[in-house]
Design an enzyme around this catalytic site. Structure first.
Site, PDB file in Angstrom:
ATOM      1  N   SER A 141       0.798  -1.218   0.000  1.00 21.96           N
ATOM      2  CA  SER A 141       0.000   0.000   0.000  1.00 21.96           C
ATOM      3  C   SER A 141       0.834   1.273   0.000  1.00 21.96           C
ATOM      4  O   SER A 141       0.493   2.249  -0.667  1.00 21.96           O
ATOM      5  CB  SER A 141      -0.941   0.014   1.207  1.00 21.96           C
ATOM      6  OG  SER A 141      -1.775  -1.110   1.211  1.00 21.96           O
ATOM      7  N   HIS A 194       0.803   4.564   4.592  1.00 24.06           N
ATOM      8  CA  HIS A 194       0.111   5.108   3.424  1.00 24.06           C
ATOM      9  C   HIS A 194       0.452   6.580   3.220  1.00 24.06           C
ATOM     10  O   HIS A 194       0.746   7.016   2.101  1.00 24.06           O
ATOM     11  CB  HIS A 194      -1.400   4.956   3.594  1.00 24.06           C
ATOM     12  CG  HIS A 194      -1.849   3.533   3.658  1.00 24.06           C
ATOM     13  ND1 HIS A 194      -3.071   3.157   4.173  1.00 24.06           N
ATOM     14  CD2 HIS A 194      -1.236   2.387   3.278  1.00 24.06           C
ATOM     15  CE1 HIS A 194      -3.186   1.844   4.105  1.00 24.06           C
ATOM     16  NE2 HIS A 194      -2.085   1.356   3.565  1.00 24.06           N
TER      17      HIS A 194
END
Length: 222
Positions: A141, A194
């Site tokens: 991610s 992230h």
């Protein structure tokens, strides 16, 4: 031929051209396709014949710092917690990766992907230490959010282009909704990683698009 028929014909031609362009882009996205294949293969192996991959490759801050196993910052990018985790990340890679790779070229794309993933994991480590937490982190991610950060820079610079295009606006809204869900609402999402990946991609986007003046159309998105 009526004006309505002509408009329908023009719209059909535009739609056909869009999908032909998409096919051309994906056929040349060698790095994105390779990353997709490697992630799937590693997931299958880590859940069958090579169960030890999670133990040896996951991001565990204490082990990284205590034993100097800095390779985990890299290896964790190829491990995923479950099929849904893998699916969400690979869908994001498919939606964004090929388009960005076509725009930047293979080398810069690979550099940005891995740097975003590594920096995202480093930010995750810093967050854990600062908040006295202990996580086991896996997933691509952070790297993929770097690609999203790059696209955001392009969108900001070219905002007038996509505002005029209804089809492009719909695609961007769909992508935004998917990214927000996968990164902030998915169970166990590592928001720190992230955000770290996103910031890395954003900075590289400014360097590539603004400083290096790579201001062409982003084919497949525009």
């Amino acid at each position: 031929m009526t004006i309505e028929d002509r408009n329908m014909q023009d719209n059909s031609a535009v739609e056909t051209g869009y999908w032909e362009n998409q096919e051309r882009i994906y056929k040349r996205s060698y790095v994105s396709i390779a990353l997709l294949v490697v992630n799937i293969v590693v997931f299958l192996l880590s859940n069958t014949a090579m169960l030890w991959l999670y133990e040896k490759g996951a991001m565990v801050t204490e082990i990284v710092l205590r034993d100097g196993q800095y390779y985990r910052l890299f290896s964790a990018m190829f491990l995923h917690a479950d099929p849904q985790h893998l699916f969400n990340n690979m869908m994001m890679l498919l939606l964004v990766g090929a388009i960005v790779e076509n725009y930047t070229g293979h080398a810069f794309f690979a550099f940005m992907y891995f740097l975003s993933g590594l920096f995202g994991n480093m930010i995750s480590m810093a967050y854990e230490i600062n908040h006295s937490l202990s996580w086991i982190s896996v997933g691509a991610s952070g790297a993929i959010m770097g690609l999203v950060g790059f696209v955001v820079v392009w969108i900001i610079i070219n905002r007038r282009t996509f505002i005029r295009s209804r089809g492009m606006l719909i695609r961007l809204l769909f992508l935004a909704a998917f990214v927000i869900y996968a990164c902030f609402f998915q169970a166990g999402a590592n928001t720190a990683a992230h955000l770290g990946g996103f910031v890395t991609g954003f900075v590289l986007g400014v360097i590539n698009i603004v400083l290096l003046k790579n201001q062409k159309d982003m084919e497949g998105l525009a």
